[in-house]
Design a protein around this motif. Structure first.
Motif, mmCIF file in Angstrom:
data_model
loop_
_atom_site.group_PDB
_atom_site.id
_atom_site.type_symbol
_atom_site.label_atom_id
_atom_site.label_comp_id
_atom_site.label_asym_id
_atom_site.label_seq_id
_atom_site.Cartn_x
_atom_site.Cartn_y
_atom_site.Cartn_z
ATOM 1 N N SER A 219 0.874 -1.165 0.000
ATOM 2 C CA SER A 219 0.000 0.000 0.000
ATOM 3 C C SER A 219 0.908 1.211 0.000
ATOM 4 O O SER A 219 2.116 1.105 0.256
ATOM 5 N N GLU A 220 0.344 2.366 -0.292
ATOM 6 C CA GLU A 220 1.166 3.580 -0.318
ATOM 7 C C GLU A 220 1.792 3.847 1.046
ATOM 8 O O GLU A 220 2.984 4.158 1.153
ATOM 9 N N LYS A 221 1.003 3.696 2.105
ATOM 10 C CA LYS A 221 1.510 3.936 3.456
ATOM 11 C C LYS A 221 2.604 2.944 3.809
ATOM 12 O O LYS A 221 3.648 3.321 4.372
ATOM 13 N N LEU A 222 2.381 1.663 3.482
ATOM 14 C CA LEU A 222 3.369 0.641 3.797
ATOM 15 C C LEU A 222 4.643 0.834 2.985
ATOM 16 O O LEU A 222 5.754 0.635 3.497
ATOM 17 N N ASP A 223 4.518 1.240 1.736
ATOM 18 C CA ASP A 223 5.692 1.486 0.910
ATOM 19 C C ASP A 223 6.552 2.618 1.479
ATOM 20 O O ASP A 223 7.783 2.528 1.512
ATOM 21 N N MET A 224 5.924 3.696 1.933
ATOM 22 C CA MET A 224 6.675 4.798 2.538
ATOM 23 C C MET A 224 7.314 4.374 3.858
ATOM 24 O O MET A 224 8.434 4.766 4.189
ATOM 25 N N PHE A 225 6.592 3.537 4.604
ATOM 26 C CA PHE A 225 7.101 2.978 5.858
ATOM 27 C C PHE A 225 8.389 2.192 5.596
ATOM 28 O O PHE A 225 9.398 2.350 6.299
ATOM 29 N N TYR A 265 10.093 18.045 -7.465
ATOM 30 C CA TYR A 265 8.926 17.193 -7.735
ATOM 31 C C TYR A 265 7.621 17.846 -7.295
ATOM 32 O O TYR A 265 6.564 17.616 -7.909
ATOM 33 N N LEU A 266 7.687 18.674 -6.264
ATOM 34 C CA LEU A 266 6.494 19.425 -5.884
ATOM 35 C C LEU A 266 6.123 20.409 -6.987
ATOM 36 O O LEU A 266 4.941 20.593 -7.313
ATOM 37 N N GLY A 267 7.155 21.041 -7.564
ATOM 38 C CA GLY A 267 6.914 21.975 -8.660
ATOM 39 C C GLY A 267 6.346 21.306 -9.891
ATOM 40 O O GLY A 267 5.566 21.904 -10.639
ATOM 41 N N LEU A 268 6.732 20.046 -10.111
ATOM 42 C CA LEU A 268 6.237 19.288 -11.269
ATOM 43 C C LEU A 268 4.947 18.545 -10.956
ATOM 44 O O LEU A 268 4.416 17.830 -11.813
ATOM 45 N N ASN A 269 4.470 18.706 -9.720
ATOM 46 C CA ASN A 269 3.240 18.041 -9.251
ATOM 47 C C ASN A 269 3.348 16.512 -9.319
ATOM 48 O O ASN A 269 2.357 15.817 -9.564
ATOM 49 N N LYS A 270 4.547 15.997 -9.089
ATOM 50 C CA LYS A 270 4.769 14.549 -9.020
ATOM 51 C C LYS A 270 4.740 14.146 -7.549
ATOM 52 O O LYS A 270 5.762 14.051 -6.880
ATOM 53 N N ARG A 271 3.530 13.914 -7.067
ATOM 54 C CA ARG A 271 3.312 13.760 -5.626
ATOM 55 C C ARG A 271 3.956 12.499 -5.049
ATOM 56 O O ARG A 271 4.458 12.515 -3.927
ATOM 57 N N GLU A 272 3.926 11.409 -5.808
ATOM 58 C CA GLU A 272 4.503 10.166 -5.282
ATOM 59 C C GLU A 272 5.998 10.301 -5.066
ATOM 60 O O GLU A 272 6.541 9.885 -4.027
ATOM 61 N N LEU A 273 6.693 10.889 -6.049
ATOM 62 C CA LEU A 273 8.134 11.102 -5.896
ATOM 63 C C LEU A 273 8.420 12.122 -4.798
ATOM 64 O O LEU A 273 9.420 12.006 -4.076
ATOM 65 N N ALA A 274 7.551 13.096 -4.648
ATOM 66 C CA ALA A 274 7.723 14.080 -3.576
ATOM 67 C C ALA A 274 7.600 13.399 -2.209
ATOM 68 O O ALA A 274 8.382 13.675 -1.291
#
Length: 297
Positions: A219-225, A265-274
């Motif tokens: 999951s997104e949360k688990l991947d960041m964890f 990445y925030l400027g490019l709106n690439k939220r996952e990479l951010a």
């Protein structure tokens, strides 16, 4: 000969792993040299007890942790209870090949200086995984080709997916570092084993399969964890073998590099990479200030 050597205890650490752990248990529970299977569950919310009960085997012992203690500490809980000469540590998404436990016992008797042994490990598609390599900091600097071993070899690193312990040696070396929640715990253990003058043996005569990353889903949360702990544990293990100053410098580089990428990445709106680089900044920051959150991020 095998009766003189003694039996094997198996340790499997689970975290919401019911989807895959049944196959792992099935692959070893009826092996003649396996005397006990410890399933150490890290506060899962799935029905791990139902899976254990379905086997109806007195060999299987379920240990439930009230909290997620991480891979190494959970393994240590079972390892401290083992009285057999050998222990086999398996990821819940690993499956041992038929006869491979016996092969590992024979190989351990052959290589009496081997603290840890491991098998050839294959992906589901049949491709060989790169589970034996150089130690953690040298393999990052040298991106050489992976050489497939046709016979037994000494290695600098063995993957934690399948590890076979000579318990007499590993009690001398010590088990997993409790400060490491996740990632690089097997690197640290392999380094400590070789630093004590013992060997790590890879043998393609024993085989296993492994669903890489399949033990607890995604999951997104688990991947960041996971990414947080990967970065923090890398810094921590680096400090043990390259020095505190080296690790502090690495943490500062990680923070600065990730901060620059975060802005981009925030400027490019690439939220996952951010989010990825925000997570890395948090890991570098925590390590720099001596914070070990273990299971909390």
């Amino acid at each position: 000969m095998l009766n003189d050597i003694g039996p094997v205890s198996v340790v499997i650490v689970t975290f919401n792993s019911t989807r895959v752990v049944r196959a792992a248990i099935e692959s070893i529970v009826n092996e003649k040299l396996v005397s006990c299977v410890f399933v150490v569950d890290n506060a899962s919310v799935d029905n791990i007890s139902d899976v254990i009960d379905s086997f109806g085997s007195a060999k299987i012992k379920l240990i439930r942790n009230a909290n997620n203690l991480g891979f190494g500490v959970a393994n240590n809980i079972a390892l401290e209870q083992i009285t057999t000469p050998y222990a086999l540590l398996m990821n819940p998404d690993s499956v041992m090949g038929k006869g491979s436990v016996e092969t590992l016992v024979k190989k351990s008797a052959l290589y009496d200086r081997a603290g840890i042994l491991s098998t050839a490990i294959f992906y589901e598609n049949g491709n060989l995984q790169e589970t034996y390599r150089r130690n953690f900091y040298e393999r990052q600097m040298e991106k050489g080709n992976f050489l497939r071993a046709d016979g037994d070899i000494c290695a600098e690193f063995l993957s934690g997916a399948v590890l076979f312990f000579n318990m007499k040696i590993m009690k001398e070396v010590g088990f997993f570092d409790p400060n490491i929640f996740l990632f690089f715990e097997e690197d640290d253990l392999c380094m400590r084993t070789t630093n004590k003058g013992y060997e790590l043996i890879y043998t393609p005569d024993a085989k296993a399969s492994h669903i890489d990353g399949g033990s607890s889903g995604s999951s997104e949360k688990l991947d960041m964890f996971r990414k947080y702990h990967f970065a923090w544990s890398h810094l921590y293990v680096s400090s043990k073998y390259k020095g505190k100053g080296h690790a502090i410098l690495l943490s500062l580089k990680l923070i600065v590099k990730s901060l620059l990428k975060l802005v981009i990445y925030l400027g490019l709106n690439k939220r996952e990479l951010a989010r990825l680089h925000r997570t890395r900044i948090a890991a570098g920051w925590d390590y720099f200030f001596g914070i070990n959150k273990r299971g909390r991020v």
